[in-house]
Design an enzyme around this catalytic site. Structure first.
Site, PDB file in Angstrom:
ATOM      1  N   CYS A  87       0.839  -1.195   0.000  1.00 47.13           N
ATOM      2  CA  CYS A  87       0.000   0.000   0.000  1.00 47.13           C
ATOM      3  C   CYS A  87       0.876   1.247   0.000  1.00 47.13           C
ATOM      4  CB  CYS A  87      -0.876  -0.046   1.247  1.00 47.13           C
ATOM      5  SG  CYS A  87      -1.630   1.511   1.696  1.00 47.13           S
ATOM      6  N   GLU A  88       0.577   2.158  -0.890  1.00 50.05           N
ATOM      7  CA  GLU A  88       1.373   3.384  -0.952  1.00 50.05           C
ATOM      8  C   GLU A  88       1.095   4.322   0.213  1.00 50.05           C
ATOM      9  OE1 GLU A  88      -1.091   6.460  -3.781  1.00 50.05           O
ATOM     10  OE2 GLU A  88       0.359   5.130  -4.734  1.00 50.05           O
ATOM     11  N   HIS A  89       0.023   4.093   0.942  1.00 49.71           N
ATOM     12  CA  HIS A  89      -0.315   4.972   2.059  1.00 49.71           C
ATOM     13  C   HIS A  89       0.366   4.582   3.367  1.00 49.71           C
ATOM     14  CE1 HIS A  89      -4.081   5.447  -0.526  1.00 49.71           C
ATOM     15  NE2 HIS A  89      -3.342   6.513  -0.706  1.00 49.71           N
TER      16      HIS A  89
ATOM     17  N   CYS B  66      -2.779  -2.952   5.641  1.00 48.22           N
ATOM     18  CA  CYS B  66      -2.890  -1.589   6.159  1.00 48.22           C
ATOM     19  C   CYS B  66      -4.227  -1.412   6.861  1.00 48.22           C
ATOM     20  CB  CYS B  66      -2.719  -0.566   5.040  1.00 48.22           C
ATOM     21  SG  CYS B  66      -3.874  -0.764   3.673  1.00 48.22           S
TER      22      CYS B  66
END
Length: 159
Positions: free
Chosen positions: A75-77, A146
């Protein structure tokens, strides 16, 4: 040790660990190698793997589907793992590709920092661009750590 490894040392210290502890001494190098592998999709271009065949495909018009392609992403977050399966279908338009190429295509985009929606679009767009099929379908079923590891999957979001 490069700057990434130094950042891992700082992360270990941040969480309250001692980076010089015997079990952690090699962790910065291992984490560096792991992230290089996990993000290896940035250095790959779909056109390099999507070898198109026209021989034998002229009259083929049935949808081709490969199901349950394993995907591993982050996840890029939160940089947390995303893993699951991908199903890719396409309707040929006079050209076909080797079925293994669909797995490789999914892997190229999974091995980048992602959100599931963009990864789905990137796989479909690459097929449309390089294969020019009549149609494409991409379904990703994935677990997002996440969300799961922070308890978000079980929370009532109306509160």
């Amino acid at each position: 040790m490069g700057s990434f490894g130094e950042s891992v040392v700082k992360l270990l210290q941040f969480v309250g660990e001692d980076p010089s502890r015997s079990g952690l001494r090699e962790t910065p190098a291992r984490v560096t190698r792991a992230w290089q592998f996990w993000c290896g999709g940035y250095g790959k271009d779909p056109k390099d793997i999507l070898k198109v065949f026209e021989d034998g495909a002229e009259k083929h018009n049935q949808t081709i589907t490969v199901q349950d392609i394993p995907i591993y992403s982050h996840c890029e977050h939160h940089l947390a793992p995303i893993f699951g399966t991908c199903t890719i279908s396409y309707a040929p338009n006079g050209k076909i590709i080797g079925l293994s190429k669909l797995s490789r295509l999914a892997d190229i985009f999974a091995r980048r920092l992602q959100v599931q929606e963009r990864m789905t679009d990137q796989i479909a767009d690459a097929l449309f661009t390089h294969l020019e099929p009549k149609g494409v379908g991409v379904i990703i079923k994935a677990r997002h750590l996440c969300m799961e590891s922070r308890g978000c999957a079980n929370r009532d979001t109306r509160r």
